[in-house]
Design a protein around this motif. Structure first.
Motif, PDB file in Angstrom:
ATOM      1  N   LYS A1042       0.816  -1.211   0.000  1.00  0.00           N
ATOM      2  CA  LYS A1042       0.000   0.000   0.000  1.00  0.00           C
ATOM      3  C   LYS A1042       0.848   1.258   0.000  1.00  0.00           C
ATOM      4  N   VAL A1043       2.032   1.205   0.620  1.00  0.00           N
ATOM      5  CA  VAL A1043       2.855   2.403   0.783  1.00  0.00           C
ATOM      6  C   VAL A1043       4.226   2.241   0.128  1.00  0.00           C
ATOM      7  N   PHE A1044       4.984   1.229   0.545  1.00  0.00           N
ATOM      8  CA  PHE A1044       6.395   1.160   0.157  1.00  0.00           C
ATOM      9  C   PHE A1044       6.595   0.714  -1.291  1.00  0.00           C
ATOM     10  N   ALA A1045       5.824  -0.272  -1.746  1.00  0.00           N
ATOM     11  CA  ALA A1045       5.983  -0.709  -3.140  1.00  0.00           C
ATOM     12  C   ALA A1045       5.560   0.384  -4.130  1.00  0.00           C
ATOM     13  N   PRO A1046       4.400   1.045  -3.944  1.00  0.00           N
ATOM     14  CA  PRO A1046       4.099   2.163  -4.855  1.00  0.00           C
ATOM     15  C   PRO A1046       5.135   3.282  -4.784  1.00  0.00           C
ATOM     16  N   LYS A1047       5.627   3.574  -3.574  1.00  0.00           N
ATOM     17  CA  LYS A1047       6.644   4.625  -3.459  1.00  0.00           C
ATOM     18  C   LYS A1047       7.896   4.246  -4.240  1.00  0.00           C
ATOM     19  N   LEU A1048       8.302   2.981  -4.174  1.00  0.00           N
ATOM     20  CA  LEU A1048       9.458   2.519  -4.941  1.00  0.00           C
ATOM     21  C   LEU A1048       9.226   2.704  -6.436  1.00  0.00           C
ATOM     22  N   MET A1049       8.051   2.329  -6.919  1.00  0.00           N
ATOM     23  CA  MET A1049       7.767   2.440  -8.349  1.00  0.00           C
ATOM     24  C   MET A1049       7.778   3.894  -8.803  1.00  0.00           C
ATOM     25  N   PHE A1050       7.194   4.781  -8.006  1.00  0.00           N
ATOM     26  CA  PHE A1050       7.161   6.194  -8.387  1.00  0.00           C
ATOM     27  C   PHE A1050       8.553   6.816  -8.279  1.00  0.00           C
ATOM     28  N   GLU A1051       9.318   6.448  -7.252  1.00  0.00           N
ATOM     29  CA  GLU A1051      10.670   6.999  -7.093  1.00  0.00           C
ATOM     30  C   GLU A1051      11.566   6.548  -8.241  1.00  0.00           C
ATOM     31  N   ALA A1052      11.470   5.258  -8.612  1.00  0.00           N
ATOM     32  CA  ALA A1052      12.286   4.750  -9.720  1.00  0.00           C
ATOM     33  C   ALA A1052      11.881   5.392 -11.036  1.00  0.00           C
ATOM     34  N   SER A1053      10.586   5.540 -11.255  1.00  0.00           N
ATOM     35  CA  SER A1053      10.126   6.183 -12.494  1.00  0.00           C
ATOM     36  C   SER A1053      10.542   7.645 -12.531  1.00  0.00           C
ATOM     37  N   GLY A1054      10.463   8.330 -11.375  1.00  0.00           N
ATOM     38  CA  GLY A1054      10.906   9.719 -11.332  1.00  0.00           C
ATOM     39  C   GLY A1054      12.388   9.852 -11.622  1.00  0.00           C
ATOM     40  N   PHE A1055      13.183   8.915 -11.106  1.00  0.00           N
ATOM     41  CA  PHE A1055      14.620   8.948 -11.393  1.00  0.00           C
ATOM     42  C   PHE A1055      14.880   8.728 -12.883  1.00  0.00           C
ATOM     43  N   LEU A1056      14.160   7.810 -13.488  1.00  0.00           N
ATOM     44  CA  LEU A1056      14.322   7.548 -14.918  1.00  0.00           C
ATOM     45  C   LEU A1056      14.024   8.801 -15.734  1.00  0.00           C
ATOM     46  N   LEU A1057      12.894   9.454 -15.437  1.00  0.00           N
ATOM     47  CA  LEU A1057      12.535  10.667 -16.182  1.00  0.00           C
ATOM     48  C   LEU A1057      13.521  11.792 -15.891  1.00  0.00           C
ATOM     49  N   SER A1058      13.927  11.926 -14.638  1.00  0.00           N
ATOM     50  CA  SER A1058      14.886  12.983 -14.294  1.00  0.00           C
ATOM     51  C   SER A1058      16.209  12.784 -15.025  1.00  0.00           C
ATOM     52  N   SER A1059      16.672  11.542 -15.098  1.00  0.00           N
ATOM     53  CA  SER A1059      17.936  11.263 -15.786  1.00  0.00           C
ATOM     54  C   SER A1059      17.844  11.612 -17.260  1.00  0.00           C
ATOM     55  N   VAL A1060      16.757  11.195 -17.888  1.00  0.00           N
ATOM     56  CA  VAL A1060      16.605  11.436 -19.328  1.00  0.00           C
ATOM     57  C   VAL A1060      16.578  12.930 -19.621  1.00  0.00           C
ATOM     58  N   PHE A1061      15.820  13.689 -18.835  1.00  0.00           N
ATOM     59  CA  PHE A1061      15.692  15.115 -19.131  1.00  0.00           C
ATOM     60  C   PHE A1061      16.887  15.920 -18.624  1.00  0.00           C
ATOM     61  N   LEU A1062      17.604  15.412 -17.626  1.00  0.00           N
ATOM     62  CA  LEU A1062      18.877  16.044 -17.275  1.00  0.00           C
ATOM     63  C   LEU A1062      19.860  15.907 -18.427  1.00  0.00           C
ATOM     64  N   LEU A1063      19.909  14.721 -19.030  1.00  0.00           N
ATOM     65  CA  LEU A1063      20.769  14.523 -20.199  1.00  0.00           C
ATOM     66  C   LEU A1063      20.332  15.418 -21.353  1.00  0.00           C
ATOM     67  N   LEU A1064      19.024  15.619 -21.487  1.00  0.00           N
ATOM     68  CA  LEU A1064      18.529  16.516 -22.532  1.00  0.00           C
ATOM     69  C   LEU A1064      19.013  17.942 -22.282  1.00  0.00           C
ATOM     70  N   GLY A1065      18.928  18.417 -21.023  1.00  0.00           N
ATOM     71  CA  GLY A1065      19.410  19.760 -20.712  1.00  0.00           C
ATOM     72  C   GLY A1065      20.900  19.906 -20.949  1.00  0.00           C
ATOM     73  N   VAL A1066      21.684  18.903 -20.531  1.00  0.00           N
ATOM     74  CA  VAL A1066      23.135  18.950 -20.754  1.00  0.00           C
ATOM     75  C   VAL A1066      23.445  18.924 -22.244  1.00  0.00           C
ATOM     76  N   THR A1067      22.715  18.108 -22.988  1.00  0.00           N
ATOM     77  CA  THR A1067      22.937  18.037 -24.436  1.00  0.00           C
ATOM     78  C   THR A1067      22.646  19.370 -25.107  1.00  0.00           C
ATOM     79  N   LEU A1068      21.615  20.074 -24.649  1.00  0.00           N
ATOM     80  CA  LEU A1068      21.328  21.396 -25.208  1.00  0.00           C
ATOM     81  C   LEU A1068      22.466  22.369 -24.915  1.00  0.00           C
ATOM     82  N   VAL A1069      23.019  22.300 -23.708  1.00  0.00           N
ATOM     83  CA  VAL A1069      24.166  23.162 -23.384  1.00  0.00           C
ATOM     84  C   VAL A1069      25.339  22.868 -24.328  1.00  0.00           C
TER      85      VAL A1069
END
Length: 1089
Positions: A1042-1069
């Motif tokens: 109810k709490v920890f497994a959904p939090k893990l899934m959202f945290e991992a997905s957020g890290f995936l999206l953050s990594s991809v768009f951080l690379l996008l920002g660096v690539t634009l620079v």
């Protein structure tokens, strides 16, 4: 600038993190083993009997009608005659209570409890197979694949019964080619309340009066879609429930005596109309059973269940219709539907309660034996107890049959207890884990965090070495070796272990190289250790920013913290931001130094350290801190509510304008949203104009001048059209539908065009060339290295950049045009926007993405997105002012490195605005309506809607990640704010060249960008690691799913999206850096000869 090494190192770090997450999730979220065996009519059901035809005897019911009203929660089905002011969803289905009370021998109404996850596909699977779902099944809700386990539809087809289906097309994908006749209708468009229901009604009654069916399944979706779109307490829900009441009455009138009617919901819904979780409002649906012939022995008695589990429908229907119970079912027959022993005769058609329970227990025991042999994951003690209990019950039942006794209530109770024990045991063990994969994932993640931390401290060394070939070869070699070993030992290759070996090898190789670097530095510098070693002390590792991060990660092991995360993270952002001025004041940097005449002249403050400059910077810092606090406070008004938060009321801004019934309130929300969007656009354009980035005619400037305002207009018109009730302008209904389709798609096209133009032409520099010197012009000597043949062309080019910028600055400061003819009569140059050449396209990219992501949110979130922009600006200026105050006092370490404090604040702000945009780390809080923005009629595939929902959910992570490089640029952007004696970095005022300083030091530029990105990834990676540890340690905790497994899934997905768009920002620079280099080569061609 060395762009390729920076991008390569960041890609490698992200890949290592992804592998660690992939391995852990693969061990943590395993689906249960499916037993691909089927029951047959020849199964031996009675003790001592020879195999016979179980299906050959006439069943109790020849036909059955299943009316599935999606999201029919039990509250919708109840009727209270004393309720004089019912809400929109109350007392709208009186037919159920009326029939149950007036004909108690023919009907019953029960709460019908679903097992989580409460999504439609899993519920269909549950009440057709009788099995229990696992947590990971929720991910398959929108990519339904055929059910391979034994199920009711298969068993009905095996005995020749003609199953006719109509309604939700999910059934067609779950049971392909299993129906005698099928009429599926598209189900994914939650805004469409009528297409599926009206399609069913066109065929339902004509099918019932015909004689070409045995089982009729009709799955209505209007109630569920109405809940998603408007919520349960809306007039549209009253209309839809009233329609369903009429449908049930019409079906009852057409039933024959040998037909069973089942009206049921697959799940419930929350007060906001959502479902997917495990709250009682989501799990408790309704089930209504009726037959024109007597169905129950009498009125409700003491053996009536308070709640009917959904899995119990499978064995009950199977025995009533005369088909074998599906092999993997763990359900229990609904006892009141079977008469007590002695009140009926015959075999299957007249099964008594005890006979039905025995057949049910025999089938469950057979499944238990098969599963325990195949899976081998049942605790031996529990398995032994269940086998002993069944042996005892079998002996008692055999004795009861042999002696021919009339009834045995104790035996019936024992059989029920046995069936309940089996189901509870299966529910406990079907959270299967792979400890080895989980341990490997944790090991890779902890090493990745340590590696990322060291990378941020060794960034300059690694940029200089630029040796990536050896690690790549080692990684490939490790992966190939593991694959070869698996082929030789197992005969097949498990890809996850190959990735794990490659990631672990690369991490170990990195640590070895870091150690070698330290040794070589000691050899070169004597006993002096490299700079990064100073960070490996407890004092620095427990610095306030890292201590805040450590406390946040540790707190992720607390379910109460995860539940209250939104407010706690807001507090952490406020606390860490408040630490900055307090720390500056403690060090004596916040106020101007006092003049002491008794001090020697050499100890007096430098001329650049003017009290007015210090006061201006301190005032800016404190004003931005106030803006930040105000934004944090207002952002709390946009939070959603979890089920565990009790009396919490979700923000009214989370509802779309179409749900708001008060016209004045709707108009107020719309005006506020339009104002917020207009201010967002104005602030972006104002910032770009302030730094001279709107003067050129390039693609990025075109985007800022035209595409940005047009995108705003599209959003405003789209909101107006979406808020229009369907029945308000009947003559314009077709035009409104066209606008709902065209406006969002036009916005998507403008967004795509803007992003393409920013990438193709990122420069915002306006160049003006004129004939050489005017009379008032200021002549500057040629570049210092102009005649020096010992300097490389590239170094000469780097030096020319500040010369050009200084010429422009001096002329502007003196109020004169940028003259300065050269001795060789070269044209003079005016360059506008050169000082913000890197940050301008990045800022515009962030603004464009913000508008596109706002399009996927409810209209009320426009104010939240405006607060996000203001908070970004406040954090950037707080960072810039604190950097300036340190520089003015000469306490900065030098270089362009971004300290930990602003990076931690930036990452915490991403999590804070995840909650401030109405999101929660729970599946019911996912805003599924985002999938239909621009696609009101639905989708043909699942990739596009899944992408839109993902972008909606992680909008804050995307915006903060892509704009993360602004932390590097903003202190330089602000260094010339004010008068000539403005920001200085230990140099003369005229040497302040803003972002051009980065061009003078390409290695330091690359190092600082790599360090900033590594620190941002480390912070998010540490949070993922903490969530992984919480899920692993607490995997048997009551709140894990109810709490920890959904939090893990959202945290991992957020890290995936953050990594991809951080690379996008660096690539634009990096893209801007390449464009700037080409621009200077075209401007001064003889400099690169």
């Amino acid at each position: 600038m060395k762009g390729l090494p920076v991008l390569s190192l960041l890609l490698w770090v992200c890949a290592v993190y992804f592998v660690g997450i992939y391995l852990f999730v693969g061990g943590f979220l395993l689906v249960r083993l499916e037993v691909n065996r089927t029951s047959t009519c020849g199964d031996v059901l009675e003790p001592g009997q020879e195999p016979g035809d179980f299906c050959g005897v006439r069943p109790r019911f020849r036909r059955a009608v299943l009316l599935i009203i999606d999201a029919l929660k039990i509250d919708f089905a109840r009727f209270d005659p004393n309720n004089t002011t019912p809400r929109s969803y109350e007392n709208k289905l009186p037919v159920l209570e009326e029939t149950a009370s007036s004909r108690p021998s023919h009907s019953r109404l029960y709460p019908f409890r679903a097992d989580p996850p409460t999504t439609t596909m899993q519920r269909i699977k549950g009440f057709t197979t009788g099995s229990l779902p696992t947590f990971v099944d929720v991910g398959n809700n929108f990519a339904s694949s055929a059910i391979l386990e034994d199920n009711l539809i298969h068993q009905l087809g095996q005995v020749g019964k003609r199953v006719v289906f109509m309604g939700d097309d999910t059934w067609e994908s779950l049971f392909p080619k299993k129906f005698y006749r099928s009429l599926p209708f598209p189900s994914f468009n939650v805004k469409d309340l009528h297409t599926v229901d009206n399609g069913i009604l066109q065929h339902l009654y004509t099918t019932m009066v015909s004689d070409d069916w045995d089982v009729l399944v009709a799955h209505f979706l209007g109630v569920d879609h109405c809940g998603h779109r408007f919520g349960p307490d809306h007039p549209a829900m009253a209309d839809k429930l009233t329609q369903m009441d009429g449908v049930i009455r019409s079906v009852i009138d057409r039933l024959q005596n040998d037909t069973l009617l089942v009206v049921m919901g697959d799940h419930g819904m929350t007060d906001t109309g959502d479902h997917g979780g495990e709250s009682q409002k989501e799990t408790d649906a309704a089930i209504f059973l009726y037959s024109p012939s007597p169905l129950f022995p009498g009125p409700p008695s003491q053996i009536e269940p308070d709640v009917v589990p959904q899995t119990d429908l499978v064995p009950t229907l199977a025995l009533l219709l005369g088909v074998p119970i599906p092999y993997s079912s763990v359900g229990q027959v609904l006892l009141p539907l079977f008469p007590p022993h002695g009140q009926t005769e015959g075999a299957v058609g007249g099964l008594s309660q005890l006979e039905a329970l025995w057949i049910n227990a025999k089938q469950v025991n057979r499944f238990l034996e098969t599963y325990s042999v195949m899976a081998k994951d049942m605790p031996p003690e529990s398995l032994g107890q269940l086998k002993d209990e069944f042996a005892r019950l079998s002996s008692e039942y055999l004795t009861w049959v042999r002696e021919g006794r009339s009834s045995s209530p104790e035996l019936a109770v024992s059989l029920q207890a046995y069936l309940t024990s089996v189901r509870d045991t299966c529910r406990a063990i079907w959270a299967r884990f792979s400890p080895l994969k989980m341990a490997a994932g944790i090991a890779i993640l902890v090493l990745a965090c340590l590696m990322c931390f060291l990378l941020s401290e060794l960034s300059l060394v690694l940029i200089r070495e630029n040796g990536l070939k050896a690690p790549v070869v080692a990684v490939l070699t490790a992966g190939v070796c593991v694959a070869a070993g698996q082929l030789l030992s197992q005969g097949y290759v498990e890809f996850a272990w190959c990735l794990g070996a490659a990631a672990l090898t690369s991490e170990l190789l990195f640590f070895w190289r870091a150690h070698q670097t330290r040794i070589s530095a000691v050899v070169k510098n004597g006993s002096k250790a490299p700079k990064y070693a100073s960070w490996l002390t407890p004092q620095n590792l427990l610095a306030p920013p890292l201590l805040v991060l450590l406390l946040r990660c540790a707190s992720l092991l607390s379910d109460s913290y995860v539940i209250a995360e939104g407010r706690v993270v807001t507090f952490l952002v406020f606390s860490l931001a408040l630490y900055i001025p307090l720390h500056l004041n403690w060090d004596g940097l916040l106020l101007p130094p006092s003049y002491d005449p008794s001090k020697p002249a050499g100890l007096l403050p430098s001329p650049g350290l003017s009290p007015s400059t210090v006061r201006r910077e301190s005032s800016t810092l404190l004003a931005c801190l106030g803006l930040l606090v105000g934004s944090l406070y207002l952002s709390l008004s946009f939070h959603g509510c979890r089920e565990e938060q009790g009396s919490c009321q979700p923000s009214p801004f989370l509802s779309s304008l179409s749900r708001v019934q008060d016209s004045r309130l709707k108009n107020l929300h719309y005006i506020l949203s339009v104002f917020s969007l207009g201010l967002w656009t104005f602030l972006l354009r104002r910032c770009l104009r302030h730094y001279g980035n709107l003067n050129s005619s390039g693609g990025t400037v075109f985007t800022a001048r035209w595409i940005l305002p047009l995108l705003s207009v599209c959003l405003v018109l789209h909101w107006a059209v979406s808020a229009t009730p369907e029945d308000s302008f009947r003559n314009l209904a077709e035009l409104i539908r066209l606008a709902q389709l065209a406006l969002p798609r036009a916005a998507f096209c403008l967004l795509g065009l803007g992003l393409i133009l920013i990438w193709l032409d990122p420069l915002t520099v306006f160049v003006k060339t004129r004939a050489a010197a005017s009379a008032k012009g200021l002549s500057l000597p040629p570049p210092r290295y102009r005649a020096s043949t010992g300097i490389s062309p590239q170094a000469e080019l780097h030096h020319l950049i500040p010369q050009i910028y200084q010429r422009m600055r001096r002329s502007l400061d003196d109020g004169e045009p940028s003259g300065g003819g050269e001795v060789d009569s070269r044209p003079a140059v005016e360059a506008y926007g050169l000082g913000t050449v890197y940050s301008a396209p990045l800022l515009l990219l962030c603004g464009l993405l913000g508008m596109g992501l706002l399009l996927l949110h409810p209209e009320g979130m426009a104010l939240s997105f405006l607060l996000l922009l203001l908070e970004m600006g406040a954090l950037l200026h707080i960072h810039a002012s604190s950097t300036t105050l340190c520089s003015l006092h000469g306490t900065c370490s030098g270089g362009f490195n971004v300290p930990w404090t602003p990076v931690v604040l930036w990452s915490l702000a991403a999590t804070q605005f995840f909650h401030a945009t109405g999101h929660l780390p729970t599946f019911p809080s996912i805003q599924w309506g985002a999938a239909f923005v621009g696609f009101p009629s639905g989708h043909t595939g699942t990739m596009l809607p899944a992408s839109l929902v993902t972008l909606n959910t992680f909008a804050s992570h995307i915006l903060f990640a892509v704009s993360c490089p602004l932390l590097l640029f903003w202190p330089l952007v602000c260094e010339v704010r004010g008068s000539k004696g403005g920001r200085v970095f230990g140099e003369e005022a005229e040497d302040a060249v803003m972002e051009m300083r980065l061009r003078e030091n390409p290695q330091l530029f690359s190092s600082a960008l790599l360090q900033l990105s590594s620190r941002y990834l480390f912070i998010h990676g540490a949070q993922v690691f903490a969530s992984v540890c919480a899920a692993a340690i607490l995997r048997r905790h009551l709140m894990v799913w109810k709490v920890f497994a959904p939090k893990l899934m959202f945290e991992a997905s957020g890290f995936l999206l953050s990594s991809v768009f951080l690379l996008l920002g660096v690539t634009l620079v990096l893209r801007v850096d390449v464009a700037v280099g080409r621009w200077f080569k075209r401007l001064i061609p003889d400099a690169s000869r």
